[in-house]
Design an enzyme around this catalytic site. Structure first.
Site, PDB file in Angstrom:
ATOM      1  N   HIS A  32     -49.946  62.457  33.583  1.00 46.07           N
ATOM      2  CA  HIS A  32     -51.374  62.120  33.527  1.00 46.07           C
ATOM      3  C   HIS A  32     -52.170  63.057  34.443  1.00 46.07           C
ATOM      4  CE1 HIS A  32     -49.803  57.837  32.581  1.00 46.07           C
ATOM      5  NE2 HIS A  32     -50.267  58.340  31.453  1.00 46.07           N
TER       6      HIS A  32
ATOM      7  N   LYS B 289     -54.008  37.094  32.037  1.00 45.28           N
ATOM      8  CA  LYS B 289     -53.624  37.135  33.459  1.00 45.28           C
ATOM      9  C   LYS B 289     -52.568  38.192  33.752  1.00 45.28           C
ATOM     10  CE  LYS B 289     -54.572  32.747  35.668  1.00 45.28           C
ATOM     11  NZ  LYS B 289     -54.130  31.372  35.454  1.00 45.28           N
TER      12      LYS B 289
ATOM     13  N   ARG C 180     -47.213  64.265  23.782  1.00 44.23           N
ATOM     14  CA  ARG C 180     -45.904  64.747  24.232  1.00 44.23           C
ATOM     15  C   ARG C 180     -44.957  65.024  23.079  1.00 44.23           C
ATOM     16  NH1 ARG C 180     -45.307  59.424  27.661  1.00 44.23           N
ATOM     17  NH2 ARG C 180     -46.629  58.890  25.895  1.00 44.23           N
TER      18      ARG C 180
ATOM     19  N   SER D  77     -44.873  56.268  31.467  1.00 41.27           N
ATOM     20  CA  SER D  77     -45.066  55.150  32.398  1.00 41.27           C
ATOM     21  C   SER D  77     -43.998  54.089  32.195  1.00 41.27           C
ATOM     22  CB  SER D  77     -46.456  54.533  32.202  1.00 41.27           C
ATOM     23  OG  SER D  77     -47.448  55.472  32.512  1.00 41.27           O
TER      24      SER D  77
HETATM   25  P1  ADP Z   1     -51.787  54.276  26.494  1.00 39.38           P
HETATM   26  O1  ADP Z   1     -51.193  52.939  26.813  1.00 39.38           O
HETATM   27  O2  ADP Z   1     -53.209  54.209  26.043  1.00 39.38           O
HETATM   28  O3  ADP Z   1     -50.953  55.171  25.630  1.00 39.38           O
HETATM   29  P2  ADP Z   1     -50.901  55.777  28.812  1.00 39.38           P
HETATM   30  O4  ADP Z   1     -51.283  55.451  30.208  1.00 39.38           O
HETATM   31  O5  ADP Z   1     -49.484  55.577  28.446  1.00 39.38           O
HETATM   32  O6  ADP Z   1     -51.909  54.952  27.907  1.00 39.38           O
HETATM   33  O7  ADP Z   1     -51.287  57.288  28.481  1.00 39.38           O
HETATM   34  C1  ADP Z   1     -52.596  57.768  28.522  1.00 39.38           C
HETATM   35  C2  ADP Z   1     -52.646  59.132  27.854  1.00 39.38           C
HETATM   36  O8  ADP Z   1     -51.829  60.054  28.572  1.00 39.38           O
HETATM   37  C3  ADP Z   1     -52.093  59.122  26.423  1.00 39.38           C
HETATM   38  O9  ADP Z   1     -52.830  60.042  25.648  1.00 39.38           O
HETATM   39  C4  ADP Z   1     -50.672  59.593  26.596  1.00 39.38           C
HETATM   40  O10 ADP Z   1     -50.181  60.201  25.412  1.00 39.38           O
HETATM   41  C5  ADP Z   1     -50.867  60.615  27.707  1.00 39.38           C
HETATM   42  N1  ADP Z   1     -49.655  60.840  28.470  1.00 39.38           N
HETATM   43  C6  ADP Z   1     -48.788  59.923  28.956  1.00 39.38           C
HETATM   44  N2  ADP Z   1     -47.784  60.521  29.622  1.00 39.38           N
HETATM   45  C7  ADP Z   1     -48.019  61.862  29.538  1.00 39.38           C
HETATM   46  C8  ADP Z   1     -47.307  63.027  29.995  1.00 39.38           C
HETATM   47  N3  ADP Z   1     -46.158  62.934  30.649  1.00 39.38           N
HETATM   48  N4  ADP Z   1     -47.842  64.245  29.731  1.00 39.38           N
HETATM   49  C9  ADP Z   1     -49.002  64.331  29.034  1.00 39.38           C
HETATM   50  N5  ADP Z   1     -49.712  63.288  28.567  1.00 39.38           N
HETATM   51  C10 ADP Z   1     -49.218  62.068  28.807  1.00 39.38           C
END
Ligand code: ADP
Length: 145
Positions: free
Chosen positions: A17, A41, A90, A127
């Site tokens: 991120h 909650k 990704r 995540s």
């Molecule tokens: P969501 O639950 O909306 O998918 P995330 O927090 O998992 O939210 O991810 C937010 C954004 O970041 C999404 O577009 C996801 O594809 C991207 N993302 C998550 N991990 C990575 C990573 N390692 N590298 C690049 N983009 C990522």
């Protein structure tokens, strides 16, 4: 002034991120990181801590703002005057999902989506994997900014 909205759950906010935010700062004047949650909650718990953690990471970067939201992405985009939504991709799996979301958001309000492809070294960080490792007491500092 061009603002881009990066919506997500960021549970937790990973190096992947952070890389997307950093690269977006080269393209936009302001990046708004929007932490989405449902109003039940289970989802509410920990939201303040998540916000605080991300705010601390960007304490010295005035061009990054962090907020939480529990409405449609298009609505929060309008509220912060974003020119576009930013998402990271990704894999093909991410791609299909993002294409569908981008299409819906464009049809709803004309809001465009900008995609940045994950750096190969971060492409396997998610995540959910970090959460799983944390759950079993594994050190996850390598995955977090
Ligand atoms: P969501 O639950 O909306 O998918 P995330 O927090 O998992 O939210 O991810 C937010 C954004 O970041 C999404 O577009 C996801 O594809 C991207 N993302 C998550 N991990 C990575 C990573 N390692 N590298 C690049 N983009 C990522």
């Amino acid at each position: 002034m061009r603002t881009v909205l990066l919506p997500g759950s960021f549970n937790p906010f990973t190096k992947g991120h952070a890389d997307i935010v950093e690269r977006a700062l080269a393209l936009f004047d302001r990046v708004v990181v929007a932490v989405g949650y449902n109003e039940n909650k289970a989802d509410l718990s920990g939201i303040d801590e998540r916000l605080e953690t991300i705010r601390r990471i960007y304490a010295n970067e005035a061009r990054v703002e962090v907020l939480s939201y529990s409405c449609l992405t298009v609505d929060v985009a309008r509220q912060v005057d974003a020119s576009a939504v930013l998402r990271g991709v990704r894999s093909f799996k991410d791609y299909e999902y993002e294409m569908q979301m981008a299409d819906v958001n464009r049809q709803l309000t004309g809001l465009e989506t900008v995609i940045l492809f994950a750096r190969p070294e971060y492409a396997s960080i998610s995540s959910s994997v970090v959460r799983e490792l944390q759950h079993y007491g594994h050190d996850v500092t390598d995955f977090l900014p």
